[in-house]
Motif scaffolding. Sequence first.
Motif, short mmCIF file in Angstrom:
data_model
loop_
_atom_site.label_atom_id
_atom_site.label_comp_id
_atom_site.label_asym_id
_atom_site.label_seq_id
_atom_site.Cartn_x
_atom_site.Cartn_y
_atom_site.Cartn_z
N GLY A 264 0.75 -1.26 0.02
CA GLY A 264 0.00 0.10 0.42
C GLY A 264 0.65 1.18 -0.33
N ARG A 265 2.01 1.08 0.31
CA ARG A 265 3.46 2.29 0.31
C ARG A 265 4.56 2.34 -0.91
N ALA A 266 4.70 2.71 -1.28
CA ALA A 266 6.09 2.73 -1.89
C ALA A 266 7.39 3.64 -2.42
N ARG A 267 8.45 3.36 -2.45
CA ARG A 267 9.24 4.51 -3.08
C ARG A 267 9.50 4.31 -3.76
N CYS A 268 9.35 5.57 -5.11
CA CYS A 268 9.26 5.63 -6.32
C CYS A 268 9.79 6.53 -6.81
N ARG B 163 5.43 12.34 -10.11
CA ARG B 163 6.13 13.01 -9.20
C ARG B 163 6.95 12.00 -8.62
N PRO B 164 7.84 12.06 -8.48
CA PRO B 164 9.25 11.25 -7.85
C PRO B 164 9.01 11.83 -6.00
N SER B 165 8.42 10.50 -4.90
CA SER B 165 8.09 10.91 -4.38
C SER B 165 8.59 9.05 -2.99
N TYR B 166 9.12 9.62 -1.65
CA TYR B 166 9.80 8.33 -0.84
C TYR B 166 9.01 8.11 -0.43
N VAL C 164 4.74 7.22 -2.11
CA VAL C 164 3.60 7.27 -2.89
C VAL C 164 2.29 5.74 -2.56
N SER C 165 1.18 6.08 -2.19
CA SER C 165 0.64 5.57 -1.93
C SER C 165 -1.26 5.87 -3.16
N PRO C 166 -2.07 4.18 -2.66
CA PRO C 166 -2.69 4.87 -3.96
C PRO C 166 -3.22 6.08 -4.13
N GLY C 167 -3.89 6.45 -5.34
CA GLY C 167 -3.75 7.60 -5.99
C GLY C 167 -2.91 8.65 -6.48
N ALA C 168 -1.86 8.56 -6.53
CA ALA C 168 -0.34 8.71 -6.98
C ALA C 168 -0.70 8.27 -8.64
N TYR C 169 0.04 8.99 -8.83
CA TYR C 169 0.91 8.67 -10.37
C TYR C 169 2.06 7.79 -10.56
N LEU C 170 2.01 6.22 -11.64
CA LEU C 170 3.46 6.20 -11.23
C LEU C 170 4.00 5.64 -12.85
N PRO C 171 5.38 5.61 -12.77
CA PRO C 171 5.86 5.47 -14.35
C PRO C 171 5.12 3.78 -14.55
N GLY D 136 5.40 -8.01 -31.05
CA GLY D 136 4.87 -8.96 -32.16
C GLY D 136 4.11 -8.30 -32.81
N ASP D 137 3.26 -8.38 -34.19
CA ASP D 137 1.90 -8.25 -34.81
C ASP D 137 2.09 -6.35 -34.36
N GLY D 138 2.97 -5.86 -34.72
CA GLY D 138 2.58 -4.27 -34.65
C GLY D 138 2.25 -3.99 -32.70
N ALA D 139 3.52 -4.46 -32.48
CA ALA D 139 3.14 -4.02 -30.66
C ALA D 139 4.32 -3.68 -30.42
N GLU D 140 4.25 -2.35 -28.64
CA GLU D 140 5.51 -1.92 -29.29
C GLU D 140 4.98 -1.60 -27.42
N PRO D 141 6.36 -1.44 -26.73
CA PRO D 141 6.58 -1.39 -25.38
C PRO D 141 6.75 0.09 -25.33
N VAL D 142 5.60 0.37 -24.16
CA VAL D 142 5.74 1.80 -23.58
C VAL D 142 5.19 2.21 -22.28
N ILE D 143 5.99 3.37 -22.44
CA ILE D 143 5.89 3.62 -20.59
C ILE D 143 5.25 4.88 -20.29
N GLN D 144 4.47 5.14 -19.46
CA GLN D 144 2.59 5.75 -19.47
C GLN D 144 2.32 6.16 -17.54
N SER D 145 2.80 6.62 -17.78
CA SER D 145 1.81 7.59 -15.85
C SER D 145 0.72 7.20 -16.20
#
Length: 416
Positions: free
Chosen positions: A3-7, A48-51, A53-60, A78-87
């Motif tokens: 429920g809490r993390a550092r990112c 927003r980088p944070s030490y 982070v709780s639910p409701g916040a954006y993460l990569p 494959g099949d036209g798929a690509e990796p994506v990084i999204q908040s």
Amino acid sequence: MCGRARCTLSAAQAARAFGFPTTAAAAGPDGGAGDAPAVRTLDLDRFRPSYNVSPGAYLPVGTVRAQPAAGGDGGRGGDGAEPVIQSMKWGLVPSFTGKTEKPDHFRMFNARSESVKEKASFRRLIPKNRCLVAVEGFYEWKKDGSKKQPYYIHFQDHRPLVFAALYDTWTNSEGEIVHTFTILTTRASTSLKWLHDRMPVILGDNDSVNVWLNDASVKLEELTAPYEGTDLVWYPVTPAMGKTSFDGPECIKEVRLGPSEKPISKFFTKKSTAHDQSVNPEKITPEFAETHASRASKVECDESVENQPEDVNQQQSGEKQATYSTVKDEPVSLEHQVFGKPRSNKDEDTMTSTDITTEKQDDLGTKRKIKDTEVKAEIMENSGWSHSQPTTTKKAKGAKAASDGQASLLSYFAKK
């Protein structure tokens, strides 16, 4: 649970954690590996980088999606798929949620991997809506009665942790498409059972990351097993980070914990020590000091006697007996009584039955009574009585006779 993390990861660090390529276009003058992802990124400005982070916040979040209509430079999947990084927002809001409903990101920020196929909110996401979440560490609380102590859990070499997750999209009343995700959890590993019964699904290497994103044929149970690596470490941190507003490096600063339980022996030891210290030496009364001094001297005396040789003890015993005998043999001096006329037999009996005692105290402080047995003879001699009376002799040395002491009632009536 998680429920809490550092990112505080950069986009390039997140890309490398996901196994995505990076570019050297933005590399420094030292020609490093580059600090920009070589894949498409979306909405990273919301992160927003944070030490703390709780639910409701954006993460990569890393995922694999179909290429846009304009085309792209390719990628995995494959099949036209690509990796994506999204908040994306932490805390799943299912797509079938009403537009006017207020989203609750704390409701589904975790999903149990054991039952994820049984719930409609998660089951439909498994085939095509898998994603990755990268963090530097996460927090877990140890319950101790009403108290909770947080611990920071991370890799020993400080590389990012990658969690298995599922994402979904929801359109709110304003027409905005909101991307949200939930982190899968599993039973706790052997080393973390003492802390909690659940933990996030950690993908410990690139192979497991690739299988989770691109190979839906692999059984879910094989990918969501607890991470048993010995490189996962932890330590206690300040309880202040329990507040979502508390942020910064202080969140991951290790704190020292005192012993939660004390042996009963230490409890009594401390209690007696506190009692001894509570006696103020300045307030000790003379009687208190004298009592302790006498006890100490008595113990020393007894120990010295016991430690002496046997012949010395016998000699001292003999000296004590001689002293007692000398005390008993000492004559008792009493003033002569003058009688005007002879006494009757009744008066004589009364006088005979009277014991004159004196008390003496010897060097050892023991009181003893010395009874005068010569009074009767001396009185008879001074009064000039002619008729015969029983003569009382001086008491001999030795043990005390049974007749020494107060006259018995039988002897009193016999004389009468």
